[in-house]
Design a protein around this motif. Structure first.
Motif, PDB file in Angstrom:
ATOM      1  N   GLN A 120      39.221  32.134  48.949  1.00  0.00           N
ATOM      2  CA  GLN A 120      40.624  31.348  49.208  1.00  0.00           C
ATOM      3  C   GLN A 120      40.349  30.915  48.252  1.00  0.00           C
ATOM      4  O   GLN A 120      41.913  30.508  47.110  1.00  0.00           O
ATOM      5  CB  GLN A 120      40.237  30.561  50.592  1.00  0.00           C
ATOM      6  CG  GLN A 120      41.834  30.067  50.831  1.00  0.00           C
ATOM      7  CD  GLN A 120      41.554  29.852  52.096  1.00  0.00           C
ATOM      8  OE1 GLN A 120      40.681  30.378  53.104  1.00  0.00           O
ATOM      9  NE2 GLN A 120      42.697  29.223  53.276  1.00  0.00           N
TER      10      GLN A 120
ATOM     11  N   GLU B  35      43.420  30.337  45.432  1.00  0.00           N
ATOM     12  CA  GLU B  35      44.617  29.160  45.403  1.00  0.00           C
ATOM     13  C   GLU B  35      44.589  28.242  43.794  1.00  0.00           C
ATOM     14  O   GLU B  35      45.337  27.963  43.025  1.00  0.00           O
ATOM     15  CB  GLU B  35      43.197  27.847  46.333  1.00  0.00           C
ATOM     16  CG  GLU B  35      44.421  27.445  47.389  1.00  0.00           C
ATOM     17  CD  GLU B  35      43.017  27.254  48.607  1.00  0.00           C
ATOM     18  OE1 GLU B  35      42.384  26.773  48.138  1.00  0.00           O
ATOM     19  OE2 GLU B  35      43.835  27.260  49.853  1.00  0.00           O
TER      20      GLU B  35
ATOM     21  N   PHE C  49      46.435  33.067  53.010  1.00  0.00           N
ATOM     22  CA  PHE C  49      48.375  32.904  52.122  1.00  0.00           C
ATOM     23  C   PHE C  49      50.053  33.159  52.477  1.00  0.00           C
ATOM     24  O   PHE C  49      50.036  34.678  52.321  1.00  0.00           O
ATOM     25  CB  PHE C  49      48.340  32.984  50.889  1.00  0.00           C
ATOM     26  CG  PHE C  49      46.904  32.742  49.777  1.00  0.00           C
ATOM     27  CD1 PHE C  49      47.158  31.053  50.184  1.00  0.00           C
ATOM     28  CD2 PHE C  49      45.755  33.443  49.780  1.00  0.00           C
ATOM     29  CE1 PHE C  49      45.447  30.881  49.011  1.00  0.00           C
ATOM     30  CE2 PHE C  49      44.977  33.132  49.276  1.00  0.00           C
ATOM     31  CZ  PHE C  49      44.958  31.909  48.952  1.00  0.00           C
TER      32      PHE C  49
END
Length: 505
Positions: free
Chosen positions: A157, A161, A191
């Motif tokens: 993640q 990001e 997401f």
């Protein structure tokens, strides 16, 4: 450009339609303003356009044609093909290569690869193929930051990001089609506001191509895919690559996949994920270590060399991947192979069967501290072995020192061993032998007869008074006891004196 200038046609063969399209755009841009006719043959081209291109190729109105396997079809005829360029040759199967061999007769062939497969690389090392390297990267390009890490959702993640925050795109490589959609769904859940696409080999070809084109046009931010992205894609805005189960991939494959990111002026990131607590095999560990180590641009050759050492080249002339080289020894094998290549090329065979060898064993080798690069080591060993005279050897020794810095004693002894072989083949030298206690240089009867014995005795005494000289059966023998401190250095000094002041030739 040179082939076209000489009124020859050029064919460029690519493994995928997307790659052919990208080459076509690049060629068109580069040749703008020049009277060069460039065409492309792939599934995007209509049948009427294909027919026109085939006719124009045969009549010589097309200078450069770029295409996929379509270029290997029987209906393709050239007026005067002069150059065949094969991009990613290892991506073509046996049938295609047989057709390529038919095309090769009488034309120049250039094959391109960031990481030549071990067999191709070995063929270049022993002289079957010529090898050129491009090591200078384009301007404003950075090395891809590479990390080998245990898989966890938090890291994935964060990595995604980070890329999305700079409006970039992400490749997530997951090489199991059976549950690739559930992986894509997990990422989509992470997401929800980001567009995620999937691409794998079992999809319809048109769907794959459309997905890749849409990804290139930034309609999707994350692409969950299999290894179909491995070959030559140039997507400028994709600068993060996450490879799941990275220990399952080959070294060259990992290098190629990583090469899909970092293709412009942005710093790119590649995360090699392995399952937590998993015990890797020795080969997998070596591969991951190598890909992490070779991050500098243009290091594909080093990766290929490391791949050659990990996997071996196998039997280059047959289908078996188990070699027979151990049965004859590498030196003899390379000698036999070089001899066969020269014979095939019609070059005169050098009869050197009577060449004498110095029977003095120096413990020369290339230590890891000098260079731990397998390619450099192999190049040094081979170059020393094939030097043909002393001047050439001295010149190469200077070059090695210039490239690698101070030469340690272990490496110097490799050069000294070759110098001894040159010395023992002088006309005035009969033999150079090492026994348990002494190294003996025996000069020929003719040389001994012409030599000024008093002058020689004085010269040897200047080197060391503990070196013995005697005349036996009309031949001068110079004996250096192995008990003497630095007896090898004394022997080299004696040899230099004989070669210089006493001219044994």
């Amino acid at each position: 450009f040179k082939a076209v200038s000489d009124n020859k046609q050029v064919a460029m063969l690519c493994p995928t339609t997307i790659l052919a399209e990208q080459h076509y755009k690049t060629f068109t841009k580069r040749y703008k303003g020049y009277p060069v006719e460039i065409r492309v043959l792939n599934r995007f081209v209509s049948q009427s356009e294909v027919k026109k291109t085939l006719k124009d190729l045969e009549e010589g109105r097309v200078d450069i044609v770029i295409g996929t396997h379509r270029l290997l079809s029987k209906d393709i005829k050239f007026k005067d093909l002069g150059l065949l360029i094969i991009d990613e040759e290892q991506r073509f199967g046996v049938e295609h290569k047989e057709r390529i061999k038919e095309m090769k007769n009488g034309i120049d062939v250039l094959t391109l690869s960031a990481t030549p497969i071990p067999r191709t690389l070995q063929m270049s090392l022993v002289g079957i193929r010529q090898l050129s390297q491009l090591e200078t990267p384009p301007m404003n390009r950075y090395s891809v930051q590479t990390y080998v890490v245990e898989k966890n959702d938090g890291l994935i993640q964060n990595a995604i990001e980070k890329e999305l925050s700079r409006n970039g795109q992400v490749f997530y490589l997951y090489n199991h089609v059976s549950n690739i959609y559930s992986v894509a769904k997990n990422i989509q859940n992470m997401f929800p506001d980001v567009k995620v696409a999937v691409a794998h080999g079992r999809m319809d070809k048109n769907d794959i191509e459309q997905t890749m084109i849409d990804f290139e046009k930034e309609k999707y931010q994350i692409l969950v895919c299999t290894t179909i992205i491995e070959t030559g894609l140039d997507i400028a805005n994709a600068n993060t690559m996450i490879i799941d189960d990275a220990d399952h991939f080959g070294l060259s494959q990992l290098y190629q996949i990583r090469g899909r990111v970092g293709r412009r002026e942005k710093i790119a990131y590649c995360y090699l994920l392995v399952q937590p607590q998993k015990e890797l095999t020795e080969q997998a560990h070596k591969r991951l270590k190598a890909i992490k180590e070779f991050t500098s641009l243009g290091s594909g050759y080093k990766v290929a060399m490391r791949d050659l050492t990990i996997r071996g080249a196998g039997d280059m002339l047959g289908p078996q991947q188990a070699g027979f080289i151990d049965d004859v020894g590498l030196d003899l094998y390379l000698e036999m192979l070089a001899s066969a290549i020269k014979e095939k090329q019609g070059k005169p065979m050098e009869e050197n069967k009577n060449a004498k060898v110095a029977q003095v064993q120096l413990s020369g080798y290339i230590p890891k501290q000098f260079t731990d690069n397998d390619g450099d080591k192999l190049e040094i060993y081979q170059h020393i072995k094939k030097t043909e005279n002393l001047a050439e050897l001295i010149e190469y020794e200077k070059r090695v020192e210039d490239l690698f810095g101070h030469i340690p004693n272990e490496v110097k002894q490799l050069f000294e061993q070759k110098k001894l072989d040159f010395f023992v083949n002088h006309e005035g030298v009969e033999s150079l032998k090492e026994t348990e206690d002494v190294v003996t240089i025996t000069m020929s009867a003719q040389w001994s007869k012409n030599c000024d014995g008093v002058k020689l005795f004085g010269a040897i005494n200047d080197i060391s008074r503990k070196i013995n000289l005697k005349l036996e059966n009309g031949k001068i023998k110079i004996m250096i006891s192995k008990r003497l401190k630095k007896h090898i250095e004394l022997m080299m000094q004696v040899i230099e004196k004989i070669e210089g002041d006493f001219e044994c030739d």
